[in-house]
Design a protein around this motif. Structure first.
Motif, PDB file in Angstrom:
ATOM      1  N   GLN A 223       0.846  -1.190   0.000  1.00  0.00           N
ATOM      2  CA  GLN A 223       0.000   0.000   0.000  1.00  0.00           C
ATOM      3  C   GLN A 223       0.880   1.237   0.000  1.00  0.00           C
ATOM      4  O   GLN A 223       2.051   1.172   0.400  1.00  0.00           O
ATOM      5  N   PRO A 224       0.353   2.348  -0.460  1.00  0.00           N
ATOM      6  CA  PRO A 224       1.182   3.543  -0.666  1.00  0.00           C
ATOM      7  C   PRO A 224       2.049   3.888   0.540  1.00  0.00           C
ATOM      8  O   PRO A 224       1.545   4.024   1.657  1.00  0.00           O
ATOM      9  N   GLY A 225       3.350   3.987   0.310  1.00  0.00           N
ATOM     10  CA  GLY A 225       4.281   4.372   1.361  1.00  0.00           C
ATOM     11  C   GLY A 225       4.534   3.306   2.408  1.00  0.00           C
ATOM     12  O   GLY A 225       5.166   3.586   3.428  1.00  0.00           O
ATOM     13  N   GLN A 226       4.060   2.095   2.171  1.00  0.00           N
ATOM     14  CA  GLN A 226       4.147   1.052   3.198  1.00  0.00           C
ATOM     15  C   GLN A 226       5.093  -0.065   2.753  1.00  0.00           C
ATOM     16  O   GLN A 226       5.594  -0.083   1.639  1.00  0.00           O
ATOM     17  N   SER A 227       5.269  -1.010   3.669  1.00  0.00           N
ATOM     18  CA  SER A 227       6.084  -2.174   3.379  1.00  0.00           C
ATOM     19  C   SER A 227       5.264  -3.217   2.624  1.00  0.00           C
ATOM     20  O   SER A 227       4.131  -2.971   2.231  1.00  0.00           O
ATOM     21  N   LEU A 228       5.836  -4.383   2.437  1.00  0.00           N
ATOM     22  CA  LEU A 228       5.188  -5.439   1.671  1.00  0.00           C
ATOM     23  C   LEU A 228       4.439  -6.392   2.597  1.00  0.00           C
ATOM     24  O   LEU A 228       4.950  -6.781   3.645  1.00  0.00           O
ATOM     25  N   THR A 229       3.252  -6.805   2.170  1.00  0.00           N
ATOM     26  CA  THR A 229       2.464  -7.798   2.884  1.00  0.00           C
ATOM     27  C   THR A 229       2.224  -8.971   1.959  1.00  0.00           C
ATOM     28  O   THR A 229       1.731  -8.794   0.841  1.00  0.00           O
ATOM     29  N   LEU A 230       2.560 -10.162   2.427  1.00  0.00           N
ATOM     30  CA  LEU A 230       2.381 -11.357   1.616  1.00  0.00           C
ATOM     31  C   LEU A 230       0.908 -11.706   1.516  1.00  0.00           C
ATOM     32  O   LEU A 230       0.223 -11.812   2.537  1.00  0.00           O
ATOM     33  N   ILE A 231       0.441 -11.883   0.281  1.00  0.00           N
ATOM     34  CA  ILE A 231      -0.938 -12.292   0.051  1.00  0.00           C
ATOM     35  C   ILE A 231      -1.021 -13.819   0.055  1.00  0.00           C
ATOM     36  O   ILE A 231      -1.827 -14.399   0.767  1.00  0.00           O
ATOM     37  N   ALA A 232      -0.193 -14.439  -0.780  1.00  0.00           N
ATOM     38  CA  ALA A 232      -0.272 -15.890  -0.927  1.00  0.00           C
ATOM     39  C   ALA A 232       0.987 -16.425  -1.577  1.00  0.00           C
ATOM     40  O   ALA A 232       1.738 -15.698  -2.230  1.00  0.00           O
ATOM     41  N   THR A 233       1.182 -17.719  -1.384  1.00  0.00           N
ATOM     42  CA  THR A 233       2.274 -18.465  -2.020  1.00  0.00           C
ATOM     43  C   THR A 233       1.659 -19.418  -3.028  1.00  0.00           C
ATOM     44  O   THR A 233       0.700 -20.139  -2.693  1.00  0.00           O
ATOM     45  N   ALA A 234       2.204 -19.436  -4.227  1.00  0.00           N
ATOM     46  CA  ALA A 234       1.640 -20.264  -5.295  1.00  0.00           C
ATOM     47  C   ALA A 234       2.666 -21.278  -5.764  1.00  0.00           C
ATOM     48  O   ALA A 234       3.738 -20.913  -6.250  1.00  0.00           O
ATOM     49  N   ASN A 235       2.349 -22.550  -5.605  1.00  0.00           N
ATOM     50  CA  ASN A 235       3.175 -23.631  -6.125  1.00  0.00           C
ATOM     51  C   ASN A 235       2.471 -24.245  -7.319  1.00  0.00           C
ATOM     52  O   ASN A 235       1.242 -24.366  -7.334  1.00  0.00           O
ATOM     53  N   GLN A 236       3.241 -24.649  -8.297  1.00  0.00           N
ATOM     54  CA  GLN A 236       2.660 -25.227  -9.495  1.00  0.00           C
ATOM     55  C   GLN A 236       1.974 -26.546  -9.165  1.00  0.00           C
ATOM     56  O   GLN A 236       2.545 -27.379  -8.458  1.00  0.00           O
TER      57      GLN A 236
END
Lengths: 109, 118
Positions: free
Chosen positions: B38-51
């Protein structure tokens, strides 16, 4: 609540000055990484530290991992305008990364 | 390292619509990750995707809102559904580098997709 807290959140300095950014947590990490992100781009990996007490140098940047592997610091010597950006620490827990709150650095000419 | 591209680089969408973001990697990778910034913020993990398996979602993120596809080892998509202004963010995909002896999850990121919801 952020698992990894960085300080300071914002830093504006003059070219040539030194600075230190801190990354602190109550959790123990198997490794810790530092990234730099510039506007409009994704974060770029700067370094990974793995061993407690480890010190790594990347030109004018010095990274240290705390003895207990809960904290880290990034020291920049003689900052340049090209160092401007968002600095992010990230700790590895199991197989996921947790990112710190970020430090936005502005180096003025 | 890996070279990662994302499409689109930015988009402006209306409330209630959906946006699908594509992520292409130049090599085969096991794990791909989707983050929100989000603007000016750090990263937040949404999900991990494995094939070949269902994506694993982090707390606060659900499949109905953020469906993910991972059809092969070089490609993934993230859809942000039923958009609201709160979804305005940068969405980043990344891939993990794994070493044989010691797991060091260094990640390489795409350039991000800047989404604005009006």
């Amino acid at each position: 609540t952020q698992l990894l807290e960085q300080s300071p959140q914002f830093l504006s300095i003059q070219e040539g000055e030194n600075l230190t950014v801190y990354c602190n947590s109550s959790s123990v990490f198997s490794s810790l990484q530092w990234y730099r992100q510039e506007p409009g781009e994704g974060p770029v990996l700067l370094v990974t530290v793995v061993t407690g007490g480890e010190v790594k140098k990347l030109k004018r940047l010095t990274f240290q991992f705390g003895d207990a592997r809960k904290d880290s610091s990034l020291h920049i010597t003689a900052a340049q305008t090209g160092d401007t950006g968002l600095y992010l620490c990230a700790g590895a827990l199991r197989r996921a990364l947790t990112f710190g709150s970020g430090t936005r650095l502005q180096v003025q000419p | 390292s890996a070279v990662i591209s994302q499409k689109p680089s930015r988009d402006i969408c209306q409330r209630g619509t959906s946006l699908t973001i594509q992520c292409q990697v130049d090599s085969q990778v096991t794990m791909m990750f989707w983050y929100r910034q989000q603007p000016g913020q750090s990263l937040t993990l949404i999900a991990t995707a494995n094939q070949g398996s269902e994506a694993t979602y982090e707390s606060g993120f659900v499949i109905d809102k953020f469906p993910i596809s991972r059809p092969n080892l070089t490609f993934s998509t993230l859809t942000v559904s039923n958009l609201s202004p709160e979804d305005s963010s940068i969405y980043l995909c990344s891939v993990s580098s794994e070493y044989l002896r010691t797991f060091q999850p260094e990640q390489y990121f795409g350039p991000g997709t800047r989404l604005t919801v009006t």
